[in-house]
Motif scaffolding. Sequence first.
Motif, PDB file in Angstrom:
ATOM      1  N   ALA A  74       0.832  -1.205   0.000  1.00 21.53           N
ATOM      2  CA  ALA A  74       0.000   0.000   0.000  1.00 21.53           C
ATOM      3  C   ALA A  74       0.871   1.261   0.000  1.00 21.53           C
ATOM      4  O   ALA A  74       0.532   2.258  -0.655  1.00 21.53           O
ATOM      5  N   VAL A  75       2.021   1.198   0.681  1.00 26.44           N
ATOM      6  CA  VAL A  75       2.895   2.380   0.683  1.00 26.44           C
ATOM      7  C   VAL A  75       3.493   2.587  -0.718  1.00 26.44           C
ATOM      8  O   VAL A  75       3.577   3.711  -1.212  1.00 26.44           O
ATOM      9  N   TRP A  76       3.879   1.482  -1.373  1.00 25.98           N
ATOM     10  CA  TRP A  76       4.346   1.605  -2.772  1.00 25.98           C
ATOM     11  C   TRP A  76       3.253   2.250  -3.618  1.00 25.98           C
ATOM     12  O   TRP A  76       3.508   3.160  -4.403  1.00 25.98           O
ATOM     13  N   ASP A  77       2.028   1.740  -3.490  1.00 25.80           N
ATOM     14  CA  ASP A  77       0.924   2.258  -4.306  1.00 25.80           C
ATOM     15  C   ASP A  77       0.730   3.751  -4.049  1.00 25.80           C
ATOM     16  O   ASP A  77       0.511   4.532  -4.979  1.00 25.80           O
ATOM     17  N   HIS A  78       0.830   4.132  -2.791  1.00 22.66           N
ATOM     18  CA  HIS A  78       0.663   5.542  -2.434  1.00 22.66           C
ATOM     19  C   HIS A  78       1.779   6.380  -3.073  1.00 22.66           C
ATOM     20  O   HIS A  78       1.514   7.353  -3.776  1.00 22.66           O
ATOM     21  N   PHE A  79       3.023   5.962  -2.852  1.00 23.13           N
ATOM     22  CA  PHE A  79       4.160   6.777  -3.288  1.00 23.13           C
ATOM     23  C   PHE A  79       4.223   6.867  -4.816  1.00 23.13           C
ATOM     24  O   PHE A  79       4.596   7.895  -5.368  1.00 23.13           O
ATOM     25  N   TYR A  80       3.849   5.785  -5.488  1.00 25.18           N
ATOM     26  CA  TYR A  80       3.973   5.767  -6.958  1.00 25.18           C
ATOM     27  C   TYR A  80       2.645   5.984  -7.667  1.00 25.18           C
ATOM     28  O   TYR A  80       2.470   5.535  -8.797  1.00 25.18           O
ATOM     29  N   SER A  81       1.696   6.674  -7.028  1.00 21.79           N
ATOM     30  CA  SER A  81       0.476   7.033  -7.759  1.00 21.79           C
ATOM     31  C   SER A  81       0.897   8.041  -8.840  1.00 21.79           C
ATOM     32  O   SER A  81       1.847   8.824  -8.637  1.00 21.79           O
ATOM     33  N   LEU A  82       0.202   8.006  -9.972  1.00 21.12           N
ATOM     34  CA  LEU A  82       0.594   8.866 -11.089  1.00 21.12           C
ATOM     35  C   LEU A  82       0.615  10.332 -10.661  1.00 21.12           C
ATOM     36  O   LEU A  82       1.507  11.096 -11.057  1.00 21.12           O
ATOM     37  N   ARG A  83      -0.361  10.725  -9.840  1.00 20.06           N
ATOM     38  CA  ARG A  83      -0.426  12.123  -9.399  1.00 20.06           C
ATOM     39  C   ARG A  83       0.861  12.507  -8.653  1.00 20.06           C
ATOM     40  O   ARG A  83       1.461  13.546  -8.920  1.00 20.06           O
ATOM     41  N   ARG A  84       1.298  11.632  -7.770  1.00 18.08           N
ATOM     42  CA  ARG A  84       2.495  11.976  -6.978  1.00 18.08           C
ATOM     43  C   ARG A  84       3.762  11.941  -7.843  1.00 18.08           C
ATOM     44  O   ARG A  84       4.652  12.760  -7.680  1.00 18.08           O
ATOM     45  N   ILE A  85       3.812  10.962  -8.741  1.00 15.85           N
ATOM     46  CA  ILE A  85       5.006  10.897  -9.619  1.00 15.85           C
ATOM     47  C   ILE A  85       5.104  12.188 -10.431  1.00 15.85           C
ATOM     48  O   ILE A  85       6.166  12.797 -10.560  1.00 15.85           O
ATOM     49  N   TRP A  86       3.946  12.598 -10.978  1.00 14.86           N
ATOM     50  CA  TRP A  86       3.938  13.790 -11.833  1.00 14.86           C
ATOM     51  C   TRP A  86       4.396  15.010 -11.033  1.00 14.86           C
ATOM     52  O   TRP A  86       5.203  15.820 -11.504  1.00 14.86           O
ATOM     53  N   ALA A  87       3.892  15.106  -9.794  1.00 13.14           N
ATOM     54  CA  ALA A  87       4.298  16.239  -8.952  1.00 13.14           C
ATOM     55  C   ALA A  87       5.808  16.187  -8.705  1.00 13.14           C
ATOM     56  O   ALA A  87       6.504  17.195  -8.822  1.00 13.14           O
ATOM     57  N   ARG A  88       6.336  15.008  -8.421  1.00 17.93           N
ATOM     58  CA  ARG A  88       7.773  14.903  -8.149  1.00 17.93           C
ATOM     59  C   ARG A  88       8.622  15.182  -9.384  1.00 17.93           C
ATOM     60  O   ARG A  88       9.749  15.644  -9.292  1.00 17.93           O
ATOM     61  N   VAL A 130       9.005  10.038 -15.217  1.00 13.99           N
ATOM     62  CA  VAL A 130       7.730   9.331 -15.014  1.00 13.99           C
ATOM     63  C   VAL A 130       7.882   7.865 -15.414  1.00 13.99           C
ATOM     64  O   VAL A 130       7.486   6.949 -14.671  1.00 13.99           O
ATOM     65  N   LEU A 131       8.495   7.641 -16.582  1.00  7.99           N
ATOM     66  CA  LEU A 131       8.636   6.255 -17.047  1.00  7.99           C
ATOM     67  C   LEU A 131       9.508   5.450 -16.087  1.00  7.99           C
ATOM     68  O   LEU A 131       9.198   4.309 -15.746  1.00  7.99           O
ATOM     69  N   LEU A 132      10.590   6.075 -15.635  1.00  7.04           N
ATOM     70  CA  LEU A 132      11.493   5.354 -14.737  1.00  7.04           C
ATOM     71  C   LEU A 132      10.784   5.021 -13.419  1.00  7.04           C
ATOM     72  O   LEU A 132      10.948   3.931 -12.878  1.00  7.04           O
ATOM     73  N   SER A 133       9.974   5.956 -12.940  1.00  7.81           N
ATOM     74  CA  SER A 133       9.230   5.700 -11.699  1.00  7.81           C
ATOM     75  C   SER A 133       8.325   4.491 -11.873  1.00  7.81           C
ATOM     76  O   SER A 133       8.267   3.602 -11.018  1.00  7.81           O
ATOM     77  N   LYS A 134       7.628   4.476 -13.005  1.00  8.23           N
ATOM     78  CA  LYS A 134       6.697   3.367 -13.240  1.00  8.23           C
ATOM     79  C   LYS A 134       7.464   2.043 -13.411  1.00  8.23           C
ATOM     80  O   LYS A 134       7.067   0.997 -12.903  1.00  8.23           O
ATOM     81  N   LEU A 135       8.560   2.130 -14.151  1.00 11.22           N
ATOM     82  CA  LEU A 135       9.364   0.921 -14.386  1.00 11.22           C
ATOM     83  C   LEU A 135       9.905   0.377 -13.070  1.00 11.22           C
ATOM     84  O   LEU A 135       9.840  -0.821 -12.788  1.00 11.22           O
ATOM     85  N   TYR A 136      10.406   1.265 -12.273  1.00  8.74           N
ATOM     86  CA  TYR A 136      10.995   0.869 -10.996  1.00  8.74           C
ATOM     87  C   TYR A 136       9.966   0.158 -10.137  1.00  8.74           C
ATOM     88  O   TYR A 136      10.203  -0.901  -9.566  1.00  8.74           O
ATOM     89  N   ARG A 137       8.819   0.771 -10.093  1.00  8.30           N
ATOM     90  CA  ARG A 137       7.764   0.200  -9.264  1.00  8.30           C
ATOM     91  C   ARG A 137       7.318  -1.186  -9.788  1.00  8.30           C
ATOM     92  O   ARG A 137       7.113  -2.126  -9.017  1.00  8.30           O
TER      93      ARG A 137
END
Length: 554
Positions: free
Chosen positions: A461-475, A489-496
């Motif tokens: 659940a913490v992964w899901d929270h941290f890597y939500s698209l909204r949060r990735i985009w903000a970061r 963005v792609l790297l965040s998604k890939l990593y997750r």
Amino acid sequence: MTEHLAGEATAEARMQWHSSLSPGDAASRVRPSPPVSASDVTVHLVNPSHLSFGIGVITPRWLFVLASATPVSYGRPHIVDETLEPFAVDAVRPGDVVGIGIHTGNALRGYEIGTLARARGAVVIYGGIHATLYPDEALDLGGAHAVVKGDGDVVWPHVLDDALRGTLQRVYEAGRVDADHFVPARWELLPKGRYMWGSVQTVRGCPKHCSFCSVWRTDGQTPRQRRVDVVVEEILELRRRGFRFVALADDNFYPVTLADLAMAERQNNVPRLEQLRALRAERFELMERLAQLPSDMVFFTQITMEAAEDVAFLDAMRRAKIKGALVGVEAVTPEGLKDVYKGFNDVGEALVTRLRTFRDHGVGVLGSFIFGLPSDRPSTFAATADIADRAGVAFAQFVMLTPYPGTVDFAAWEKSLGNNAARIGDIPVTRHWLIPQDQRPKVYAPHPVMSPDEIRARTQAVWDHFYSLRRIWARSQVAESIRARIAFVLLSKLYRQMYANTGIATDSARVNRANRWARLIARPCQYLFTARPLPDLQLPAADGGAGVRAGARG
Ligand code: B12
Ligand code: SF4
């Protein structure tokens, strides 16, 4: 599961568990008759993986280092990285040498490959951290003729010659090679367009002693720093080939803290002080040289959060284009840090400030957090997610405390279970890496108040929270261009996908989906990460001469 994985399970089922890992059986095996000369032998170097993604994120360095240590008389080594595609074992001919490097997570796949290669008449040799810790296991279960414990750089040519002469020893104690003897990687053997990041090691070993980590025990607590010139030359070689992104595959890029220096001064320990100062000066020298490399390059490393005490160091990192670092935060409470012997970290608001200091000095943080520490409670998960958000870390990983062999935690866990360890089939969970992948439990340290399932669900659940698209985009706002933002963005998604969903998920549908996703995202990532090759790029002069800049423009 992929066919590859299904195949692995079947072959694993054929492996027998030996309750005492006696090497006797291995010693009595018949060796293939030795070939006549080195040129008759193909040296295969195999990095095992039960999942293949087609594209790799970081080059597995050992493959290219051992290839470099292979004498030219053996011809071009055949390099196989199974994170790209499975090893076609029918390429192996009798008398060939198959070198297999294993860490704990891929040991079983390694043993399968070794067994198959041996059946084809190959000489099978293991190395890597897991083989170093459990040499008898590779001999007993992996079809090994020989195992190299420790660094392969210097011993490998001798092992090959022994294989050729039929005088192989069962175990080679290669130990810790001095930094001047680390062999530079042979990057010309890289397959084209298959990796996003190159990897170059600048220092090996770490002075700390975290309870969940084996590095300080296997690689030692004395930092072994490579000479600046050889590091820079390797990096240049990668940039010539179109690699802009390079992981500095170090245990700890900040091996000398201000506290270490102060302590040596207080003790009036002059030799120690000189040694520490020299190490520190070399770090700065390296960073100055990296700063002269083409401006499109990006480096990433691993570092303790103590580095935030030293803004001169952080500024040097920024100038050196070290734009990101994995920082082992581990826990956000004092009790948690005590659990892992990491009292040198900060907690609470001081932690937020420390991590922000990296960002404020241009070094993005990949925060590494551990869940499942004895002092963790259900509330720890939300508190950690909150700190990760507020500390402005660019990426984060949330791992479940896993007793890895070679660590203090593992020894305590193994001892606590004694002969009462649960078994799956014949295999005790204290050898969980030998359990077939499809039955392998996620083995995590026992917890006083939460079940492994609860910890896993909360971690996910913490992964899901941290890597939500909204949060990735903000970061992703930290990125300087739209291209860089997309890459972020792609790297965040890939990593997750690669990590959380294949690493901690137990649901095989989720793992399969993640595998497909990772394959899909990996291709555009690869495109975004590479650059135009600069074959004529020259080594920058130590005094900051113009050579490299001219090369970069060209
Ligand atoms: C860089 C790195 C990563 C990178 C890059 C991985 C990559 N693609 O190369 C990333 C960040 C992706 C990563 C991820 C992980 N890593 Co990592 N990683 C490292 C690190 C810091 C350096 C590895 C490296 O490149 N070293 C340089 C090369 C040249 O050295 P080497 O691999 O040791 O090889 C030498 C010898 O071992 C030997 N050798 C190796 N293979 C062979 C084969 C033969 C035939 C011979 C003769 C000799 C030989 O000779 C080589 C030259 O001297 C090591 C720490 C370390 N000091 O090794 C941890 C380490 C290997 N990682 C570790 C772990 C736990 C992980 C993760 C599981 C972390 C996690 N919780 O998810 C994942 C697993 C990823 C995966 N599935 O492979 C552990 C492994 C412990 C264990 N018992 O298996 C280590 C030791 C760190 C630790 N904290 O204990 N990792
Ligand atoms: S976790 Fe990091 S700081 Fe701790 S011993 Fe391992 S490499 Fe060093």
